[in-house]
Scaffold this active site. Structure first.
Site, mmCIF file in Angstrom:
data_model
loop_
_atom_site.group_PDB
_atom_site.id
_atom_site.type_symbol
_atom_site.label_atom_id
_atom_site.label_comp_id
_atom_site.label_asym_id
_atom_site.label_seq_id
_atom_site.Cartn_x
_atom_site.Cartn_y
_atom_site.Cartn_z
ATOM 1 N N CYS A 231 18.528 -56.143 -55.658
ATOM 2 C CA CYS A 231 18.727 -54.626 -55.692
ATOM 3 C C CYS A 231 20.117 -54.011 -55.502
ATOM 4 C CB CYS A 231 17.407 -54.058 -54.679
ATOM 5 S SG CYS A 231 15.884 -55.100 -55.033
ATOM 6 N N GLU B 84 18.837 -55.703 -62.309
ATOM 7 C CA GLU B 84 18.433 -57.267 -62.367
ATOM 8 C C GLU B 84 17.495 -57.382 -63.298
ATOM 9 O OE1 GLU B 84 15.667 -58.456 -58.991
ATOM 10 O OE2 GLU B 84 16.339 -56.716 -57.897
ATOM 11 N N HIS C 62 17.408 -48.920 -48.667
ATOM 12 C CA HIS C 62 16.423 -49.715 -49.746
ATOM 13 C C HIS C 62 14.995 -49.805 -49.407
ATOM 14 C CE1 HIS C 62 15.435 -52.603 -52.673
ATOM 15 N NE2 HIS C 62 15.157 -53.596 -51.813
HETATM 16 N N1 ACO Z 1 -4.977 -51.879 -42.814
HETATM 17 C C1 ACO Z 1 -3.891 -51.941 -42.178
HETATM 18 N N2 ACO Z 1 -2.827 -52.636 -42.256
HETATM 19 C C2 ACO Z 1 -3.100 -54.122 -42.709
HETATM 20 C C3 ACO Z 1 -4.217 -54.208 -43.167
HETATM 21 C C4 ACO Z 1 -5.429 -53.315 -43.276
HETATM 22 N N3 ACO Z 1 -6.707 -53.375 -43.896
HETATM 23 N N4 ACO Z 1 -4.224 -55.350 -43.874
HETATM 24 C C5 ACO Z 1 -2.992 -55.987 -43.677
HETATM 25 N N5 ACO Z 1 -2.392 -54.904 -42.932
HETATM 26 C C6 ACO Z 1 -1.064 -54.882 -42.569
HETATM 27 C C7 ACO Z 1 -0.446 -56.341 -42.083
HETATM 28 O O1 ACO Z 1 -0.671 -56.351 -40.793
HETATM 29 C C8 ACO Z 1 0.944 -56.369 -42.344
HETATM 30 O O2 ACO Z 1 1.539 -55.784 -41.243
HETATM 31 P P1 ACO Z 1 2.868 -55.982 -40.567
HETATM 32 O O3 ACO Z 1 3.896 -55.847 -41.638
HETATM 33 O O4 ACO Z 1 3.094 -55.059 -39.606
HETATM 34 O O5 ACO Z 1 2.888 -57.565 -40.216
HETATM 35 C C9 ACO Z 1 1.087 -55.510 -43.809
HETATM 36 O O6 ACO Z 1 -0.126 -54.971 -43.776
HETATM 37 C C10 ACO Z 1 1.239 -56.595 -44.871
HETATM 38 O O7 ACO Z 1 0.432 -57.437 -44.750
HETATM 39 P P2 ACO Z 1 0.757 -59.206 -44.735
HETATM 40 O O8 ACO Z 1 -0.575 -59.997 -44.784
HETATM 41 O O9 ACO Z 1 1.810 -59.448 -43.855
HETATM 42 O O10 ACO Z 1 1.104 -58.962 -46.227
HETATM 43 P P3 ACO Z 1 1.523 -60.216 -47.226
HETATM 44 O O11 ACO Z 1 2.084 -61.252 -46.649
HETATM 45 O O12 ACO Z 1 0.044 -60.523 -47.889
HETATM 46 O O13 ACO Z 1 2.498 -59.444 -48.300
HETATM 47 C C11 ACO Z 1 4.916 -58.928 -48.276
HETATM 48 C C12 ACO Z 1 3.525 -58.725 -47.557
HETATM 49 C C13 ACO Z 1 5.174 -60.427 -47.901
HETATM 50 C C14 ACO Z 1 5.798 -57.944 -48.221
HETATM 51 C C15 ACO Z 1 4.520 -59.403 -50.008
HETATM 52 O O14 ACO Z 1 4.118 -58.031 -50.321
HETATM 53 C C16 ACO Z 1 5.779 -59.587 -50.623
HETATM 54 O O15 ACO Z 1 6.265 -60.628 -50.949
HETATM 55 N N6 ACO Z 1 6.626 -58.620 -51.397
HETATM 56 C C17 ACO Z 1 7.972 -58.811 -52.270
HETATM 57 C C18 ACO Z 1 9.058 -59.157 -51.371
HETATM 58 C C19 ACO Z 1 9.624 -58.151 -50.587
HETATM 59 O O16 ACO Z 1 9.390 -56.815 -51.066
HETATM 60 N N7 ACO Z 1 10.575 -58.360 -49.547
HETATM 61 C C20 ACO Z 1 11.290 -57.283 -48.975
HETATM 62 C C21 ACO Z 1 12.861 -57.481 -49.034
HETATM 63 S S1 ACO Z 1 13.497 -58.090 -50.509
HETATM 64 C C22 ACO Z 1 13.144 -56.922 -51.803
HETATM 65 O O17 ACO Z 1 13.474 -56.029 -51.671
HETATM 66 C C23 ACO Z 1 12.542 -57.537 -53.148
#
Ligand code: ACO
Length: 458
Positions: A116, A82, A251
């Site tokens: 992906c 991609e 994945h």
């Molecule tokens: N210590 C331990 N854990 C923590 C801490 C900390 N200090 N701070 C946050 N966390 C945890 C949160 O509780 C959360 O846990 P959870 O998933 O069990 O709820 C996790 O860390 C992530 O924190 P969030 O605040 O939910 O993260 P954020 O919303 O800022 O970003 C996300 C996460 C949405 C995955 C982002 O990185 C993203 O958009 N990534 C790209 C999209 C993606 O990969 N999607 C998945 C499928 S599609 C694909 O493959 C591309």
């Protein structure tokens, strides 16, 4: 032909990485967010010296050399990616320069794209070719490669980069099981790349997680139904469950999501089995209260998630964790991600440990396209067997991972900015250092005024 599947596998990843705990400090997020919350330790990335063509050139050349395969013996070559740098010319055609010396131009296949999932689509095409009337007895080669980069912000730590090449043919040591595929495809805007001038996607993070989990449910149910039909024929007692897989590769957008996904499959098993053992010593001990759950109500249900994470923890450690090495150390490589699971599993086990094993694979590409299928490993552990060769070649993966160079987050951010500023420039000579590239790495030397790209190999 019998036993069609994967005969050889090779992986390439960049020689530099950024440490996720250092990135947490640099990004000013709470300690543990990337390392514990997402489950990521290191993220591989490329300078302006590497692009999708160079990543694929490197991994194909490496596979051909390390398994001593002749370029004449390839009859089909497919690329799943991609990472688009040209709207017309495929990466497959760029790879044809590796075949020039031997004069083999008689090679079908081009590129396949959907987030992906492209690598899996390419693999399915290659398998179909070998099993078809068009097959001429030669091998197919499948290449999955991507550079996963996000704009600054919460998605940036979920990047990565790399490529995996797989040789496909009959009498394979890794046989793709026939008649056992569960697929789910749907129209959704969870992650997509509408800005053709940028490397960055548009992401709805929360929706992408929900789509991933619901696709997993659907693929698993469809796979299980097909597996149960085969079990009836084989006079085996059902239902199908995770117990029928010795390992499961996913994945991996980030490792924590994979752990949650495995827990979700356990939840699926529980809901699919009306006789699920909830007695004191049963695997679902004390879970009667969850009997009437609806899967679609549980994507973000913390209590259900916690309960099934706890109940699946020991099995996760055994059946999934060894396959997350590359995902944890490089990040999301996009199309090669699930095949990085295969590479990690082989690299971290002895040939005796993988012989005869049956493994499930879940491939997900946003947008969305997803499939769950399975591989049966050969039992032949004799020295010189194809399985031994795979194990021998991939044994250097851990050494390569450990020999990478750590780059400070500031330099990483500057490199991302440089890539952003120079992406799609004509008449551009990359400035990234070539001294630190692994031996045998292809790199970009120049993009001329007509956007034609030239490469050399270290
Ligand atoms: N210590 C331990 N854990 C923590 C801490 C900390 N200090 N701070 C946050 N966390 C945890 C949160 O509780 C959360 O846990 P959870 O998933 O069990 O709820 C996790 O860390 C992530 O924190 P969030 O605040 O939910 O993260 P954020 O919303 O800022 O970003 C996300 C996460 C949405 C995955 C982002 O990185 C993203 O958009 N990534 C790209 C999209 C993606 O990969 N999607 C998945 C499928 S599609 C694909 O493959 C591309």
């Amino acid at each position: 032909p019998d036993d069609v599947g994967i005969i050889a596998v090779e992986a390439y990843f960049p020689s530099q990485y950024v440490d996720q705990s250092e990135l947490e400090i640099f990004d000013g997020v709470s300690t543990g967010k990337y390392t514990i919350g997402l489950g990521q330790d290191k993220m591989g990335f490329c300078s302006d010296r590497e692009d999708i063509n160079s990543l694929c050139l490197t991994v194909v050349q490496k596979l051909m050399q390390n398994y001593d395969i002749s370029y004449e013996s390839i009859g089909r070559l497919e690329v799943g990616t991609e990472t688009i740098i040209d709207k017309s010319k495929s990466t497959k055609t760029v790879l044809m320069q590796l075949f020039e010396e031997c004069g083999n131009t008689n090679i079908e296949g081009i590129d396949t794209t959907n987030a992906c999932y492209g690598g899996t689509a390419a693999l399915f095409n290659a398998l179909a070719w070998v099993e078809s009337s068009a097959w001429d007895g030669r091998y197919a080669l499948v290449v999955a490669g991507d550079i996963a980069v996000y704009a600054t912000g919460n998605a940036r730590p979920t990047g990565g980069a790399g490529s995996v090449a797989m040789l496909i043919g009959p009498n394979a040591p890794l046989v793709i099981e026939r008649g056992l595929r569960g697929t789910h495809m749907q129209h959704v805007y969870d992650f997509f790349k509408p800005d053709l001038s940028s490397e960055f996607p548009v992401v709805d993070g929360k929706l992408s997680i929900q789509c991933y989990l619901s696709a997993l449910d659907k693929c698993y149910q469809r796979y299980a139904t097909k597996a149960e039909t085969q079990m009836v024929k084989d006079k085996e007692t059902g239902p199908f469950s995770l117990g029928h897989f010795d390992a499961m590769f996913f994945h991996s957008p980030y490792c924590k999501l994979v752990q949650k996904s495995f827990a979700r499959l356990m939840l699926n098993d529980f809901l699919r089995d009306s006789n699920a053992d909830t007695t004191e010593n049963g695997i679902f001990s004390g879970l009667e209260a969850y009997r009437d759950l609806k899967l679609e109500d549980t994507y973000f249900d913390r209590t259900v998630e916690k309960t099934f994470m706890a109940c699946s923890k020991a099995t996760f450690e055994k059946k999934v964790k060894p396959s997350l090495l590359l995902a944890n150390q490089i990040g999301n490589m996009y199309t090669p991600s699930v095949y990085g699971g295969l590479v990690s599993y082989i690299a971290q086990n002895s040939v005796a440990d993988i012989a005869g094993k049956r493994v499930g694979l879940f491939s997900y590409g946003s947008g969305l396209a997803s499939s769950l299928y399975s591989i049966k490993f050969s039992e032949d552990t004799a020295p010189g067997s194809k399985l031994s060769k795979l194990s021998e070649v991939l044994s250097d993966v851990t050494v390569r991972l450990d020999s990478r160079k750590k780059i400070a987050p500031k330099i990483f951010a500057d490199t991302m900015k440089l890539r952003q500023d120079t992406h799609h420039l004509a008449n551009y000579t990359p400035v990234g250092c070539i001294d630190d590239l692994f031996p045998g790495t292809w790199y970009l030397t120049h993009v001329d005024e007509m956007h034609r790209r030239q490469y050399l190999c270290t």
